[in-house]
Design an enzyme around this catalytic site. Structure first.
Site, mmCIF file in Angstrom:
data_model
loop_
_atom_site.group_PDB
_atom_site.id
_atom_site.type_symbol
_atom_site.label_atom_id
_atom_site.label_comp_id
_atom_site.label_asym_id
_atom_site.label_seq_id
_atom_site.Cartn_x
_atom_site.Cartn_y
_atom_site.Cartn_z
ATOM 1 N N ILE A 14 0.811 -1.215 0.000
ATOM 2 C CA ILE A 14 0.000 0.000 0.000
ATOM 3 C C ILE A 14 0.848 1.271 0.000
ATOM 4 C CG2 ILE A 14 -2.023 -1.053 1.062
ATOM 5 C CD1 ILE A 14 -1.113 -0.051 3.761
ATOM 6 N N GLY A 17 8.370 3.891 -0.149
ATOM 7 C CA GLY A 17 9.168 5.081 0.098
ATOM 8 C C GLY A 17 10.615 4.828 -0.260
ATOM 9 N N GLY A 18 11.456 5.814 0.000
ATOM 10 C CA GLY A 18 12.855 5.669 -0.342
ATOM 11 C C GLY A 18 13.588 4.637 0.493
ATOM 12 N N MET A 19 13.094 4.386 1.719
ATOM 13 C CA MET A 19 13.796 3.483 2.617
ATOM 14 C C MET A 19 12.971 2.274 3.036
ATOM 15 S SD MET A 19 15.682 6.272 5.107
ATOM 16 C CE MET A 19 16.615 5.004 5.956
ATOM 17 N N VAL A 22 5.387 -0.385 2.633
ATOM 18 C CA VAL A 22 4.353 -0.683 3.629
ATOM 19 C C VAL A 22 3.327 -1.626 3.020
ATOM 20 C CG1 VAL A 22 2.611 0.271 5.180
ATOM 21 C CG2 VAL A 22 4.719 1.552 4.729
ATOM 22 N N LYS A 37 5.585 -2.276 7.950
ATOM 23 C CA LYS A 37 6.594 -1.475 7.259
ATOM 24 C C LYS A 37 7.881 -2.289 7.201
ATOM 25 C CE LYS A 37 9.070 2.923 7.550
ATOM 26 N NZ LYS A 37 9.197 4.189 8.306
ATOM 27 N N ASP A 132 9.151 13.608 9.841
ATOM 28 C CA ASP A 132 8.653 13.498 8.460
ATOM 29 C C ASP A 132 7.154 13.787 8.399
ATOM 30 O OD1 ASP A 132 9.027 13.150 5.744
ATOM 31 O OD2 ASP A 132 8.751 10.986 5.790
#
Length: 312
Positions: A14, A17-19, A22, A37, A132
């Site tokens: 869903i 991200g860069g790291m 999820v 995550k 963030d």
């Protein structure tokens, strides 16, 4: 279907991200949906560091914070175990999805940011900095706002252990001191809140730029643009937004002050870390608070949209 540690069944990705990525998952032990995550292999995936961050986030118990349930590491990476964090699955649309249709009505924008501020106040009371805050990490659920991704949270004032030239966060929402890799304090979250509030009210960032390079250059050369005139917006809200965007961290308001001021501006109720918290108003869990305010307070009803049509 992939299963982590023989327990969490990953059903649908869903978010990416860069790291990390999820997943919507199912926990058969407690028979409930969860969000998992999983850190991306090859990133800074030190198990002990991420375990410490998960432990910090797990201490947060607040209605506007997506709770952390569990932590683990699975042996799927070439460089060793890959850590993962199991979190509450917040059902709803991200604030980013709603903002694709343009700015929010100011009453809704202020109420959303009041609840985000309340979540940050709870974190800051525990010495935790989110780092963030952005629309993609804010979910509008049937029972209110949920702030996500405390997985990169850090203790306030802790030195950043990332390599030189790297920062954690999203460029548009980074406070000036983060660009210099200064230790994160609650003030960096308040800068991000100012950008978030500005975006919700104006439908654009306080800096004009088309690329990250232009954005960072614009921030170095000029102050943020003032908010446009918005009919009915209380002047104290505009002043708070400007204060959050101050270059000097000591000039920014606290999350508690912001939560109380924004809530008062729309006569809303927020949960803040006070010695004698007010008793929340009871409501039907199936009814969205946004719809409820439209029904109960006619002065706001005309501007409150149907969320299902705002996320196009």
């Amino acid at each position: 279907m992939r299963t982590l540690d023989g327990r969490y069944r990953l059903e649908q990705r869903i978010g990416v991200g860069g790291m990390s990525e999820v997943w919507r998952a199912h926990d058969p032990v407690l028979d409930r949906p969860v969000a998992v995550k999983v850190m991306s292999p090859g990133q800074d995936t030190c198990v002990e560091r991420i375990r410490a961050e998960a432990r910090s986030a797990a201490r947060l118990v607040h209605p506007n914070v997506a709770a952390v349930h569990d932590f683990g590491a699975c042996g799927t990476g070439h460089d060793g175990p890959v850590p993962y964090i199991v979190m509450e699955l917040a059902e709803g649309e991200t604030l980013a999805a709603h903002l694709r249709a343009g700015p929010l009505d100011w009453r809704i924008a202020v109420r959303v940011c009041a609840e985000v501020s309340a979540a940050l106040a709870a974190a800051h009371a525990h010495g935790i900095v989110h780092r963030d805050v952005k629309p993609a990490n804010v979910i509008l659920t049937p029972t209110g706002v949920k702030v996500l991704d405390f997985g990169i949270a850090t203790p306030s004032g802790a030195p950043d252990r990332l390599p030189a030239g790297m920062v954690v966060g999203t460029p548009a929402y980074l406070a000036p001191e983060q660009l210099e890799q200064a230790p994160a304090t609650p003030a960096v979250d308040m800068y991000a809140l100012g950008v978030l509030l500005y975006y919700c009210l104006a439908g654009r960032l306080p800096y004009q730029a088309d690329t990250t390079t232009q954005l960072l250059g614009a921030r170095l050369r000029q102050p943020p643009a003032p908010l446009p005139q918005i009919a009915g917006l209380p002047p104290e809200v505009a002043e708070l937004c400007a204060a959050c965007l101050a270059d000097d961290p000591t000039d920014r308001p606290s999350s508690l002050m912001a939560a109380l001021l924004l809530a008062e501006a729309v006569d809303a109720r927020v949960y803040v870390p006070m010695r004698q918290p007010s008793v929340p108003r009871q409501r039907d869990a199936s009814t969205s608070p946004w719809t409820e305010r439209a029904a109960a307070e006619p002065t706001e009803a005309a501007a409150l949209p149907d969320w299902s049509t705002r996320a196009g």
